[in-house]
Design a protein around this motif. Structure first.
Motif, PDB file in Angstrom:
ATOM      1  N   TRP A 236      -7.831  12.598  17.481  1.00  0.00           N
ATOM      2  CA  TRP A 236      -8.816  11.518  17.437  1.00  0.00           C
ATOM      3  C   TRP A 236      -8.360  10.308  18.249  1.00  0.00           C
ATOM      4  O   TRP A 236      -9.189   9.610  18.852  1.00  0.00           O
ATOM      5  CB  TRP A 236      -9.110  11.103  15.996  1.00  0.00           C
ATOM      6  N   SER A 237      -7.079  10.048  18.298  1.00  0.00           N
ATOM      7  CA  SER A 237      -6.594   8.850  18.985  1.00  0.00           C
ATOM      8  C   SER A 237      -6.361   9.074  20.475  1.00  0.00           C
ATOM      9  O   SER A 237      -6.412   8.125  21.269  1.00  0.00           O
ATOM     10  CB  SER A 237      -5.293   8.362  18.339  1.00  0.00           C
ATOM     11  N   GLU A 238      -6.128  10.343  20.887  1.00  0.00           N
ATOM     12  CA  GLU A 238      -5.767  10.599  22.275  1.00  0.00           C
ATOM     13  C   GLU A 238      -6.795  11.418  23.053  1.00  0.00           C
ATOM     14  O   GLU A 238      -6.972  11.205  24.261  1.00  0.00           O
ATOM     15  CB  GLU A 238      -4.411  11.323  22.331  1.00  0.00           C
ATOM     16  N   ARG A 239      -7.481  12.353  22.390  1.00  0.00           N
ATOM     17  CA  ARG A 239      -8.343  13.274  23.133  1.00  0.00           C
ATOM     18  C   ARG A 239      -9.833  13.114  22.846  1.00  0.00           C
ATOM     19  O   ARG A 239     -10.666  13.575  23.629  1.00  0.00           O
ATOM     20  CB  ARG A 239      -7.940  14.736  22.840  1.00  0.00           C
ATOM     21  N   TRP A 240     -10.190  12.479  21.748  1.00  0.00           N
ATOM     22  CA  TRP A 240     -11.596  12.334  21.392  1.00  0.00           C
ATOM     23  C   TRP A 240     -12.304  11.450  22.410  1.00  0.00           C
ATOM     24  O   TRP A 240     -11.838  10.361  22.760  1.00  0.00           O
ATOM     25  CB  TRP A 240     -11.717  11.729  20.001  1.00  0.00           C
ATOM     26  N   SER A 241     -13.461  11.900  22.885  1.00  0.00           N
ATOM     27  CA  SER A 241     -14.223  11.119  23.857  1.00  0.00           C
ATOM     28  C   SER A 241     -15.699  11.009  23.499  1.00  0.00           C
ATOM     29  O   SER A 241     -16.491  10.454  24.258  1.00  0.00           O
ATOM     30  CB  SER A 241     -14.093  11.735  25.259  1.00  0.00           C
ATOM     31  N   GLY A 242     -16.095  11.525  22.331  1.00  0.00           N
ATOM     32  CA  GLY A 242     -17.482  11.459  21.919  1.00  0.00           C
ATOM     33  C   GLY A 242     -17.821  10.140  21.242  1.00  0.00           C
ATOM     34  O   GLY A 242     -16.946   9.337  20.921  1.00  0.00           O
ATOM     35  N   PRO A 243     -19.117   9.902  21.011  1.00  0.00           N
ATOM     36  CA  PRO A 243     -19.525   8.685  20.304  1.00  0.00           C
ATOM     37  C   PRO A 243     -19.210   8.775  18.818  1.00  0.00           C
ATOM     38  O   PRO A 243     -19.302   9.839  18.203  1.00  0.00           O
ATOM     39  CB  PRO A 243     -21.037   8.629  20.545  1.00  0.00           C
ATOM     40  N   SER A 244     -18.847   7.639  18.257  1.00  0.00           N
ATOM     41  CA  SER A 244     -18.518   7.548  16.835  1.00  0.00           C
ATOM     42  C   SER A 244     -19.312   6.422  16.200  1.00  0.00           C
ATOM     43  O   SER A 244     -19.651   5.430  16.852  1.00  0.00           O
ATOM     44  CB  SER A 244     -17.019   7.275  16.639  1.00  0.00           C
ATOM     45  N   PHE A 245     -19.568   6.585  14.912  1.00  0.00           N
ATOM     46  CA  PHE A 245     -20.224   5.538  14.118  1.00  0.00           C
ATOM     47  C   PHE A 245     -19.515   5.487  12.774  1.00  0.00           C
ATOM     48  O   PHE A 245     -19.327   6.524  12.131  1.00  0.00           O
ATOM     49  CB  PHE A 245     -21.704   5.840  13.920  1.00  0.00           C
ATOM     50  N   MET A 246     -19.142   4.293  12.348  1.00  0.00           N
ATOM     51  CA  MET A 246     -18.452   4.117  11.070  1.00  0.00           C
ATOM     52  C   MET A 246     -19.255   3.188  10.173  1.00  0.00           C
ATOM     53  O   MET A 246     -19.757   2.153  10.620  1.00  0.00           O
ATOM     54  CB  MET A 246     -17.053   3.544  11.290  1.00  0.00           C
ATOM     55  N   ALA A 247     -19.411   3.586   8.907  1.00  0.00           N
ATOM     56  CA  ALA A 247     -20.002   2.723   7.881  1.00  0.00           C
ATOM     57  C   ALA A 247     -19.009   2.596   6.744  1.00  0.00           C
ATOM     58  O   ALA A 247     -18.360   3.583   6.359  1.00  0.00           O
ATOM     59  CB  ALA A 247     -21.322   3.287   7.380  1.00  0.00           C
ATOM     60  N   VAL A 248     -18.913   1.409   6.178  1.00  0.00           N
ATOM     61  CA  VAL A 248     -17.907   1.142   5.145  1.00  0.00           C
ATOM     62  C   VAL A 248     -18.565   0.498   3.937  1.00  0.00           C
ATOM     63  O   VAL A 248     -19.201  -0.557   4.056  1.00  0.00           O
ATOM     64  CB  VAL A 248     -16.796   0.215   5.681  1.00  0.00           C
ATOM     65  N   GLY A 249     -18.419   1.142   2.789  1.00  0.00           N
ATOM     66  CA  GLY A 249     -18.794   0.519   1.531  1.00  0.00           C
ATOM     67  C   GLY A 249     -17.713  -0.476   1.146  1.00  0.00           C
ATOM     68  O   GLY A 249     -16.602  -0.092   0.771  1.00  0.00           O
ATOM     69  N   ALA A 250     -18.014  -1.765   1.251  1.00  0.00           N
ATOM     70  CA  ALA A 250     -16.988  -2.791   1.094  1.00  0.00           C
ATOM     71  C   ALA A 250     -16.487  -2.928  -0.334  1.00  0.00           C
ATOM     72  O   ALA A 250     -15.416  -3.493  -0.564  1.00  0.00           O
ATOM     73  CB  ALA A 250     -17.515  -4.140   1.587  1.00  0.00           C
ATOM     74  N   ALA A 251     -17.249  -2.411  -1.309  1.00  0.00           N
ATOM     75  CA  ALA A 251     -16.854  -2.542  -2.710  1.00  0.00           C
ATOM     76  C   ALA A 251     -16.015  -1.355  -3.198  1.00  0.00           C
ATOM     77  O   ALA A 251     -15.730  -1.258  -4.392  1.00  0.00           O
ATOM     78  CB  ALA A 251     -18.092  -2.693  -3.593  1.00  0.00           C
ATOM     79  N   ASP A 252     -15.631  -0.472  -2.307  1.00  0.00           N
ATOM     80  CA  ASP A 252     -14.819   0.691  -2.667  1.00  0.00           C
ATOM     81  C   ASP A 252     -13.397   0.227  -2.978  1.00  0.00           C
ATOM     82  O   ASP A 252     -12.705  -0.307  -2.106  1.00  0.00           O
ATOM     83  CB  ASP A 252     -14.811   1.676  -1.497  1.00  0.00           C
ATOM     84  N   PRO A 253     -12.886   0.441  -4.215  1.00  0.00           N
ATOM     85  CA  PRO A 253     -11.541  -0.005  -4.550  1.00  0.00           C
ATOM     86  C   PRO A 253     -10.441   0.919  -4.044  1.00  0.00           C
ATOM     87  O   PRO A 253      -9.263   0.581  -4.137  1.00  0.00           O
ATOM     88  CB  PRO A 253     -11.562  -0.031  -6.083  1.00  0.00           C
ATOM     89  N   VAL A 254     -10.798   2.087  -3.536  1.00  0.00           N
ATOM     90  CA  VAL A 254      -9.800   3.079  -3.116  1.00  0.00           C
ATOM     91  C   VAL A 254      -9.734   3.197  -1.595  1.00  0.00           C
ATOM     92  O   VAL A 254      -8.664   3.158  -0.994  1.00  0.00           O
ATOM     93  CB  VAL A 254     -10.100   4.455  -3.754  1.00  0.00           C
ATOM     94  N   LEU A 255     -10.894   3.354  -0.951  1.00  0.00           N
ATOM     95  CA  LEU A 255     -10.943   3.534   0.502  1.00  0.00           C
ATOM     96  C   LEU A 255     -11.912   2.520   1.101  1.00  0.00           C
ATOM     97  O   LEU A 255     -12.913   2.868   1.712  1.00  0.00           O
ATOM     98  CB  LEU A 255     -11.367   4.970   0.851  1.00  0.00           C
ATOM     99  N   GLY A 256     -11.582   1.259   0.906  1.00  0.00           N
ATOM    100  CA  GLY A 256     -12.444   0.174   1.346  1.00  0.00           C
ATOM    101  C   GLY A 256     -12.118  -0.315   2.745  1.00  0.00           C
ATOM    102  O   GLY A 256     -11.541   0.411   3.572  1.00  0.00           O
ATOM    103  N   PRO A 257     -12.471  -1.557   3.068  1.00  0.00           N
ATOM    104  CA  PRO A 257     -12.353  -2.062   4.441  1.00  0.00           C
ATOM    105  C   PRO A 257     -10.948  -1.978   5.039  1.00  0.00           C
ATOM    106  O   PRO A 257     -10.806  -1.672   6.225  1.00  0.00           O
ATOM    107  CB  PRO A 257     -12.826  -3.511   4.316  1.00  0.00           C
ATOM    108  N   THR A 258      -9.917  -2.245   4.247  1.00  0.00           N
ATOM    109  CA  THR A 258      -8.554  -2.202   4.797  1.00  0.00           C
ATOM    110  C   THR A 258      -8.188  -0.804   5.258  1.00  0.00           C
ATOM    111  O   THR A 258      -7.701  -0.597   6.383  1.00  0.00           O
ATOM    112  CB  THR A 258      -7.540  -2.685   3.751  1.00  0.00           C
TER     113      THR A 258
END
Length: 301
Positions: A236-258
């Motif tokens: 993902w960091s070196e070879r990926w070249s496709g479009p990406s879209f990320m959405a983040v539930g900011a109230a997630d206490p486990v996998l949130g914005p950080t």
């Protein structure tokens, strides 16, 4: 032969807003006799497919707000239920669940359906497994776009104290209150929707997968899945070249914005995320605007 239970069909008769075609397959190589369920909607000959992968302890019902938006583009949509979840069979022994057991199952399903031009749509365990797909033999060319929500790549490090608390709770609670757990961070769910999350599990004996999955997250460098996770990060960091879209539930206490910002930096070219301020971990429950924003970012298809 793996001992498994099959949820009776009548448990799903009152599931709301989820009238999509369900398919079953019980002869995947290495998984013979275990019936796997998946939603298969849209044209079978579509030139694009959205492959939507749920996490723990949910099932494909989680994508009901996003599927219609994807279908509007003329694409095919595939939403599998991992073994142990949803309409798929549920092995009763925790020791039958492993990272490789589920990853190899997903690889076998994609190969059986011969899915190409894939938009990978992932969250939670759907990302832990799904984000490693491009490093499976022959898979790099199958995956063209990415929609990623509240997840991570397991490389041998803990996501943080929130995850460790969840892991300990799941390990000590054999009869997980699944509907209540999902509703806790998703207050707009109706009673019928909460019941739909409970539908796959008539009693605790069906919940081995739901209980053991947190313990399978690769949080130690030599755990199963950690090495393939590190390989996936390089992709993902070196070879990926496709479009990406990320959405983040900011109230997630486990996998949130950080945590999601750390993941965004691992995905080459991933733009700043769409933030859902009140979105919890199961951010697909805010899924329609997320799906529409992703489609718009991809040029309308």
């Amino acid at each position: 032969m793996i001992e498994a239970k099959r949820t009776p069909d009548e448990r799903f008769k009152d599931v709301p807003d989820f009238d999509f075609p369900v398919r079953y397959i019980d002869d995947l190589p290495g998984y013979e006799g275990l019936r796997s369920a998946y939603i298969d909607a849209g044209p079978a000959d579509a030139d694009r497919v959205f492959l939507c992968q749920h996490g723990e302890p949910s099932w494909s019902f989680l994508y009901r707000r996003m599927i219609p938006v994807f279908l509007e583009t003329g694409a095919r949509v595939i939403c599998p239920d991992f073994l142990g979840f949803g309409r798929s069979d549920k092995p009763v022994r925790q020791e039958d669940y492993s990272f490789d057991f589920h990853r190899n199952w997903l690889i076998a399903l994609v190969e059986r359906l011969d899915l190409t031009n894939i938009t990978l749509v992932v969250q939670d365990w759907g990302g832990l497994i799904g984000l490693t797909l491009p490093v499976a033999p022959g898979f790099e060319d199958r995956i063209k776009r990415l929609i990623v929500m509240n997840t991570g790549i397991g490389t041998g490090a803990s996501p943080g104290p929130g995850f460790m608390m969840w892991k300990a709770y799941a390990a000590s609670t054999p009869d997980l209150p699944i509907g209540a757990l999902i509703a806790r961070g998703t207050p707009h769910l109706t009673p019928a929707e909460i019941a739909a999350y409970e539908a796959p599990y008539p009693d605790a004996s069906y919940k081995a997968g739901a209980q053991i999955f947190p313990a399978l997250v690769p949080i130690v460098p030599d755990m199963p899945g950690a090495a393939i996770g590190r390989e996936a990060v390089k992709f993902w960091s070196e070879r990926w070249s496709g479009p990406s879209f990320m959405a983040v539930g900011a109230a997630d206490p486990v996998l949130g914005p950080t945590q999601m910002e750390a993941l965004r930096k691992q995905i080459r070219g991933c733009p700043d995320p769409m933030i859902i301020p009140d979105g919890g971990h199961f951010v697909q429950e805010w899924g329609e605007p997320i799906a529409r924003a992703a489609i718009a970012a991809f040029g309308g298809r």
